[in-house]
Design an enzyme around this catalytic site. Structure first.
Site, PDB file in Angstrom:
ATOM      1  N   ARG A  51     -31.779  -4.262   8.878  1.00 53.27           N
ATOM      2  CA  ARG A  51     -31.506  -4.597  10.283  1.00 53.27           C
ATOM      3  C   ARG A  51     -31.276  -6.069  10.536  1.00 53.27           C
ATOM      4  NH1 ARG A  51     -33.914  -0.252  10.013  1.00 53.27           N
ATOM      5  NH2 ARG A  51     -35.070  -1.404   8.467  1.00 53.27           N
ATOM      6  N   THR A  52     -32.202  -6.886  10.061  1.00 51.66           N
ATOM      7  CA  THR A  52     -32.165  -8.280  10.496  1.00 51.66           C
ATOM      8  C   THR A  52     -30.886  -8.952  10.000  1.00 51.66           C
ATOM      9  OG1 THR A  52     -34.556  -8.275  10.472  1.00 51.66           O
ATOM     10  CG2 THR A  52     -33.487 -10.419  10.603  1.00 51.66           C
ATOM     11  N   LYS A  80     -32.040 -20.240 -10.280  1.00 53.19           N
ATOM     12  CA  LYS A  80     -31.956 -21.323 -11.286  1.00 53.19           C
ATOM     13  C   LYS A  80     -32.996 -22.401 -11.015  1.00 53.19           C
ATOM     14  CE  LYS A  80     -26.891 -21.005 -11.483  1.00 53.19           C
ATOM     15  NZ  LYS A  80     -25.694 -21.759 -11.057  1.00 53.19           N
ATOM     16  N   ARG A 101     -34.396 -15.589   5.620  1.00 51.54           N
ATOM     17  CA  ARG A 101     -35.610 -14.780   5.384  1.00 51.54           C
ATOM     18  C   ARG A 101     -36.151 -15.160   4.020  1.00 51.54           C
ATOM     19  NH1 ARG A 101     -36.401  -8.432   6.288  1.00 51.54           N
ATOM     20  NH2 ARG A 101     -36.573  -9.270   8.384  1.00 51.54           N
ATOM     21  N   HIS A 129     -41.815 -13.652  12.758  1.00 52.38           N
ATOM     22  CA  HIS A 129     -40.492 -13.023  12.779  1.00 52.38           C
ATOM     23  C   HIS A 129     -39.966 -13.117  14.227  1.00 52.38           C
ATOM     24  CE1 HIS A 129     -37.154 -10.551  11.927  1.00 52.38           C
ATOM     25  NE2 HIS A 129     -37.721  -9.551  11.289  1.00 52.38           N
TER      26      HIS A 129
HETATM   27  C1  NCD Z   1     -39.815  -5.970   9.845  1.00 47.82           C
HETATM   28  C2  NCD Z   1     -40.000  -7.169   8.942  1.00 47.82           C
HETATM   29  O1  NCD Z   1     -39.142  -7.464   8.121  1.00 47.82           O
HETATM   30  O2  NCD Z   1     -41.021  -7.825   9.115  1.00 47.82           O
HETATM   31  N1  NCD Z   1     -38.532  -5.430   9.733  1.00 47.82           N
HETATM   32  C3  NCD Z   1     -37.548  -5.913  10.532  1.00 47.82           C
HETATM   33  O3  NCD Z   1     -37.121  -7.037  10.399  1.00 47.82           O
HETATM   34  N2  NCD Z   1     -37.132  -5.134  11.522  1.00 47.82           N
HETATM   35  C4  NCD Z   1     -40.884  -4.971   9.752  1.00 47.82           C
HETATM   36  C5  NCD Z   1     -41.220  -4.419   8.420  1.00 47.82           C
HETATM   37  O4  NCD Z   1     -40.623  -4.741   7.391  1.00 47.82           O
HETATM   38  O5  NCD Z   1     -42.135  -3.582   8.391  1.00 47.82           O
END
Ligand code: NCD
Length: 305
Positions: A51-52, A80, A101, A129
């Protein structure tokens, strides 16, 4: 130039304005289709995501911009031995904005201190997040018509669930929020969030291990996955992963206007049978995430439409 590393960097007024922009994008998508023409977002994902990452990319495409990046650490120079600081400097030469991320808490902050373009924290370890929080807040506002004066239950892995940490942090600045923390004893919300965020802002909360005891009083139920990848012991994960499973039978005890949220991915914690219930809002939440990321990109790139 501004980045977004922690949701506290946005004032409530700014968040509310971004939700207004998201509502306007939903109503008038054509108005925004060229807003970021010629701009590029780099999505640097050192940890798995569906999703993200895709919603950042879809958001930029829907604003008329372009996308570059990688979706696993192995395919970048991190494999590397390149530092996050150097990667941020390099990618600043190619992109106008970065979404990162990383499994290490604080990595996007380090990137933002070294990049010459805005950096968005797209999830750092078990910490924060903030863009999931933007999706959550828009979902709450669109479903309930307000963000204030709600009883919100957080259920599951409150220890490692970074989306929970960021959402509680954002909600602590709204008024009349009552938080109900529902988790096994091993996965309770970290003490620093209780003291530095909730107690400091006078936010009311209770803690329980029993979902059914509190379900009838909730306006929002925020379910979460047990974060297996952050456990030190596989055995402990297996013991705790199915602590809570929301089913249609359990939903019968909840308010008729409850909204069930989940950042996804879902594993076992919501039975598929709940999806047909009009109170299940987690797939709408996915879509709201794209609109809020569009609003965020516009804000950080200082684009006015
Ligand atoms: C979440 C995350 O990555 O923290 N997912 C997301 O970005 N929607 C929740 C999860 O991984 O459980």
């Amino acid at each position: 130039m501004r980045s977004l590393i922690d949701i506290q960097e946005l004032s409530v007024k700014e968040i509310d304005e971004m939700m207004d922009v998201a509502d306007d994008i939903i109503a008038n998508p054509k108005k925004y289709e060229n807003a970021c023409r010629g701009k590029k977002i780099a999505t640097l994902f050192f940890e798995p995501s569906t999703r993200t990452r895709l919603s950042f990319e879809a958001a930029m495409y829907e604003l008329g911009g372009n996308v570059l990046g990688f979706s696993e650490a192995q395919s970048s120079s991190a494999s590397k031995g390149e530092s996050v600081a150097d990667t941020a400097k390099v990618v600043s030469c190619y992109a106008d904005i970065i979404a990162m991320r990383h499994p290490k808490e604080g990595a996007p902050l380090v990137a933002s201190m070294n990049a010459t373009v805005p950096v968005i924290n797209a999830g750092d370890g078990g910490h924060n997040h903030p863009t999931q929080t933007l999706a959550d807040l828009l979902t709450i506002r669109r479903e309930k018509g307000r963000v204030n004066n709600l009883t919100i239950g957080f259920c599951g892995d409150l220890k490692f669930g970074r989306t929970v940490h960021s959402l509680i942090s954002a909600l602590s600045r709204y008024t009349g929020i009552k938080v109900v923390l529902i988790s096994p004893n091993e996965l309770k919300l970290p003490g620093y969030i209780k003291s530095d965020v909730m107690d400091k802002n006078g936010m009311a909360y209770t803690e329980t291990t029993d979902l059914m005891e509190v379900l009838p009083e909730l306006d929002i139920l925020y379910m979460t996955r047990v974060q297996g990848e952050r456990f030190f012991s596989e055995e402990e994960y297996l013991r705790l992963r199915d602590s809570y499973i929301l089913t249609p039978e359990k939903m019968a005890c909840a308010k008729s206007d409850l909204a069930v949220l989940h950042p996804l991915p879902r594993v076992n914690e919501i039975a598929v049978g709940v999806d047909a219930d009009p109170r299940a809002c987690y797939f709408k939440q996915v879509l709201n995430g794209k609109y809020m990321r569009m609003a965020l990109i516009l804000k950080l790139l200082e684009v006015t439409v």
